[in-house]
Design a protein around this motif. Structure first.
Motif, short mmCIF file in Angstrom:
data_model
loop_
_atom_site.label_atom_id
_atom_site.label_comp_id
_atom_site.label_asym_id
_atom_site.label_seq_id
_atom_site.Cartn_x
_atom_site.Cartn_y
_atom_site.Cartn_z
N HIS A 157 15.38 -20.26 66.90
CA HIS A 157 15.23 -20.18 68.37
C HIS A 157 14.54 -21.44 68.91
N SER A 177 8.67 -13.50 70.91
CA SER A 177 10.08 -13.71 70.56
C SER A 177 10.48 -12.89 69.34
N LEU A 202 17.65 -15.58 63.72
CA LEU A 202 17.53 -15.91 65.13
C LEU A 202 16.12 -16.40 65.44
N PHE A 203 15.12 -15.78 64.84
CA PHE A 203 13.74 -16.22 65.04
C PHE A 203 13.54 -17.62 64.46
N ALA A 213 17.90 -10.90 62.59
CA ALA A 213 16.71 -11.07 63.43
C ALA A 213 15.87 -12.24 62.94
N CYS A 267 8.59 -16.77 59.02
CA CYS A 267 9.96 -16.23 59.01
C CYS A 267 10.16 -15.23 57.87
N CYS A 284 10.79 -6.76 59.76
CA CYS A 284 12.05 -6.25 60.32
C CYS A 284 12.64 -5.13 59.48
N CYS A 313 13.89 -10.88 69.18
CA CYS A 313 14.87 -11.04 68.10
C CYS A 313 15.23 -9.68 67.48
#
Length: 913
Positions: free
Chosen positions: A130, A382, A126-127, A123, A104, A111, A386
């Protein structure tokens, strides 16, 4: 490239911990069993080189049954877990949680290459939450995704630094990228796809090209109106280096799998063996199914194989609309990302690359895989999803009208996803909870019904397990494994007729052998187990052993490399008293697998049957070289050393028994045999301690009780032996040797003639022809001064054992005494009466001596008689009878020790009673 701030890192780590803290309370479930519990590559005794020769599940890559999943670095982390905590699931789940945290944070850094700080955090959050990631994070085998993702993202970040000032090439980051790609690939195969992402980044992000510009440049070059720009040549050079390194990795990977693709059955992936167009339509439909799981992870399932997703067999199937819609949407995003310049298009393009490229190996589009849908393979894709969501949220939040709504929607999505993840983690607590949660989502997958049955079967709940197995056969009538499960459960319920019927049904579903033709069909070994299970069932009937052997041979004819068939047949041949053929079967199995400790152990048992203890010990040693904690090899090799009588082997035998009790601390047999070894070494206190421990674990342990009593009688503690013998005879009232030992102690130590008499009479009730019991009863009659009865008894005993010289000698003594007493009665002189009394006393003492002498010729003598013998000798000396020489005393002692030794050996043989 912006750095990750401490606040951002703390926020991400806190959210991950809040979502996954309960994963620490989960166990090993589903694929964890094969990858962790059953994987010998985790054990320190397994050479490290095996990690690079075997697949993810510990199967040699050269074997057909291997899944060809080559992930040695992931297995190495499992091995480190095992080194520190063995099979404590908490440490495995904790390390997975840490790796997810690392992913993460690194993802947040990626990102920030394409999004602003706020959107990057969105992002990453959310990752982090999820629910699709629970299989990768909470399932221990998902560590392959986690580790691969770390190096995947690190390789990409390294490559972004390869562009120097004035568009020069910086080679060090490229070299680091190539190395990290190799490491990522050794964690999981999809790691190699980062090279494609680096190529797209180089062309469309670093160099800023768009698809129209590239096409226009290519057209100009082809028309001869221009040359390739220098910057483009540099780009091509970098791409060539990346592609060459990728090609090299692919070549190495192909060599590792020995140019063989894994073999999967139609149950694993039905579409893979379907004809066109069903195969293509189904595989394409699976793409929107995976996309929907990312969009709406409300119904998650741990297993999507078999009938979970019915085949799309027609162009008229309504599900083709979903496929068409998906490709239209995907195509529009691709066009937007490639055609238009600007930050937005670049962000969309890189997000699509992260979605599409890592998913290609699992898409079934280029080669079949062993599953239909797998949630954990969406871990990396994913990331792109994201980024797309965060980018879209940024666009909405920048509009004043939608700002509040966008924030509310974001909060709701993050909160609901976090709750779903937290709740989903509990599904992985046990196999039962996991598969029951899957059945709520999908009831058309026979494998799920089977797996719930297996979970109940492990809990010995066979009645409920049978219900689930039967349901599996109804959902998938041609599932061979389901019928085998039904048969096995019926067997566990002692319903052999129903079990055989189920096995026969499973057997009828197997491909039939055509006589005279070579059997060419590839059959999964687990399906061939139907022959093994059926043979194992019917061989319980002694009249059907040949039929069972025929089934084993049929399995071997179908697959000559089916190792288990040789093993099972070897066991049967031993039962049929054909050790030479059993030896051939095990040697054939060893040709297929020389690293199987169980095979070497079985071969050792064959050599024991062949009366070749030397070869047996060699094979036991081979088994222990391969598996130093092989419990049966430790125990039986120690017994073999002990029974050899070679004192030089006793220390090693003791060490092996100590290792055995370390592995099996609740098995009384280990402590008992340690006690027997100590008795052999004359370590009486140690022997007593081991015997007592064996009896504490198993109070009715026949041999331990008797030998502890025997030990006490040998060490002048006869009275301590009595309560032990009482326990022995309470559990085993017909224990002849225990009755004899008790009778001897009662007669010689307690002077309880009536008690001894009851013991010897009990022996004769059990076995009227027991020579020793009858002789001792004769002695009791003599002690009771009933000479006529003693004479009659000795005559009867002599008839049972006419060649026993000591019985004839004792009979002569009794008859002599009877004659002397008769002569004394005919005389009235007081002196004669006194002489008769004195003679009676002498004869009584002589008989005691004779009785003890007799014991030296029997196998159940005890050392208490030695004390009695010494007292007799002392009495005889007081009466100035001739004193025995030292040599004679030593000879008697040797005879007694030899007799005791024989007794111990007999009791050791009777250990299994």
């Amino acid at each position: 490239m912006a750095d990750v701030s401490l606040k951002e890192a703390a926020l991400i780590l806190g959210v991950v911990a809040a979502c996954y803290w309960n994963s620490l309370f989960c166990g090993f479930v589903f694929d964890d069993v094969s990858a962790i519990l059953d994987n010998k590559d985790l054990h320190p005794s397994t050479p490290l080189k095996n990690l690079f020769q075997n697949d993810f599940w510990g199967t040699p890559m050269s074997e057909e049954r291997s899944h060809k999943s080559y992930r040695p670095l992931t297995v190495l982390t499992f091995r480190l877990n095992y080194l520190f905590s063995e099979l404590n699931a908490v440490s495995y789940h904790f390390l997975n949680l840490v790796f997810h945290m690392v992913v993460c944070i690194v993802f947040l850094k990626v990102c920030k290459l394409f999004l602003d700080s706020r959107s990057s955090v969105v992002a990453s959050l959310l990752f982090a939450v999820h629910p699709i990631h629970t299989e990768a994070v909470t399932g221990v085998v998902g560590r392959a995704e986690l580790l691969s993702s770390i190096f995947f993202l690190a390789a990409f970040l390294s490559y972004t630094k390869s562009k120097g000032p004035d568009n020069t090439i910086v080679w060090t980051p490229i070299a680091v990228t190539v190395f990290l790609v190799a490491v990522a690939t050794l964690c999981k195969e999809q790691g190699i796809t980062v090279v494609g992402i680096c190529c797209v980044y180089e062309v469309f992000i670093a160099q800023g090209y768009t698809l129209p510009v590239l096409l226009d440049t290519a057209v100009q070059i082809l028309r001869g109106k221009g040359s390739i720009p220098f910057s483009m040549l540099q780009t091509l050079l970098k791409l060539i280096v990346l592609m060459f390194s990728t090609l090299l990795l692919v070549v190495v990977r192909v060599q590792v799998i020995q140019s063989q693709l894994p073999v999967f059955t139609r149950f694993d992936n039905p579409a893979a063996v379907s004809p066109s167009p069903a195969r293509q339509l189904t595989f394409n439909y699976l793409l929107p199914v995976n996309a929907w799981l990312l969009l709406n992870p409300s119904e998650l399932c741990c297993d999507w194989t078999m009938g979970t997703i019915p085949l799309v067999e027609s162009l008229l199937d309504v599900r083709n609309v979903a496929t068409l819609t998906f490709f239209c949407f995907l195509g529009s995003l691709i066009v937007f990302g490639l055609r238009y310049p600007g930050d937005s298009s670049k962000t969309v393009l890189m997000a699509l690359c992260l979605i599409v490229l890592p998913f290609i190996p699992a898409s079934n589009l280029f080669f079949p895989v062993g599953f239909v849908v797998a949630e954990r393979v969406l871990y990396v894709p994913s990331m792109g999803f994201c980024i797309l969501v965060a980018h879209g949220w940024k666009k909405l939040s920048n509009k004043s009208v939608l700002r509040k709504i966008s924030w509310v929607c974001l909060a709701v999505v993050l909160f609901t996803h976090a709750l779903k993840t937290l709740h989903r983690n509990w599904d992985w607590e046990s196999e039962y909870t996991l598969f029951m949660s899957a059945l709520k989502v999908n009831k058309n997958n026979a494998k799920l019904w089977n797996n719930v049955g297996h979970a109940l079967e492990n809990e010995k709940n066979f009645e409920r397990a049978l219900q689930f197995f039967i349901q599996a056969t109804q959902v998938q009538p041609d599932d061979i494994g389901a019928h085998m499960n039904v048969g096995r459960t019926y067997k566990n319920l002692n319903k052999t007729k129903e079990a055989e019927e189920s096995y026969m049904t499973a057997k009828s579903l197997m491909p039939q052998i055509i006589p005279g033709k070579k059997y060419a069909a590839r059959v999964a070994p687990n399906h061939l187990n139907v022959y093994i299970n059926l043979a194992n069932l019917i061989r319980a009937n002694e009249s059907r052993l040949e039929e069972a052997d025929q089934l084993y041979r049929q399995a071997i004819s179908m697959r000559p490399d089916f190792k288990q068939a040789y093993i099972s047949r070897g066991e049967l041949l031993l039962k049929m008293n054909k050790p030479l053929k059993a030896k051939e079967a095990y040697l054939r199995a060893l040709e297929l697998d020389r690293t199987n400790a169980d095979l070497w152990y079985n071969l050792a048992i064959v050599y024991i049957e062949l009366k070749d203890p030397t070869e047996a010990l060699k094979n036991f040693n081979r088994a222990l070289e391969l598996n130093p904690t092989h419990k049966l090899a430790l125990f039986n090799s120690a017994l073999l050393m002990q029974e050899s009588g070679d004192a030089r082997l006793r220390p090693e035998a003791k060490q092996r028994l100590l290792n055995y009790v370390k592995e099996e601390p609740q098995d009384a047999n280990g402590y008992f045999n340690l006690g027997m070894l100590a008795m052999d070494d004359k370590k009486d206190m140690e022997a007593e301690a081991w015997m007592k421990k064996a009896i504490r674990l198993q109070p009715n342990f026949r041999s331990a009780l008797f030998n502890l009593a025997l030990l006490y009688s040998q060490t002048a503690k006869e009275l301590m032996a009595l309560p032990i013998l009482e326990d022995l005879l309470r559990y085993y009232p017909d224990h002849t040797k225990g009755l004899i030992l008790k009778g001897d102690i009662l007669m010689n130590q307690k002077k309880d003639i009536s008690g001894a008499k009851m013991c010897f009479e009990k022996i004769l009730e059990l076995d009227p022809n027991n020579v020793q019991g009858k002789h001792n009863l004769c002695v009791v009659y003599f002690e009771e001064r009933d000479l006529k009865k003693a004479e009659k008894c000795l005559v009867e005993t002599l008839a049972l054992a006419p060649h026993e010289e000591y019985i004839q000698r004792h009979l002569n003594i009794v008859r002599s005494k009877i004659a002397s007493l008769s002569a004394a009665e005919q005389s009235s002189l007081p002196a004669d009466g006194i002489a008769a009394v004195e003679e009676k006393k002498k004869t009584f003492e002589n008989l005691k001596e004779v009785k003890n002498e007799k014991k030296t010729t029997q196998t159940t003598v005890n050392k208490g008689h030695l004390k009695n013998k010494k007292r007799t000798e002392k009495n005889n000396m007081d009466k100035e009878t001739p004193k025995k020489s030292t040599k004679e005393i030593k000879d008697i002692e040797k005879k007694r020790v030899a007799a005791l030794k024989r007794l111990e050996e007999i009791e050791r043989i009777l250990n299994g009673e």
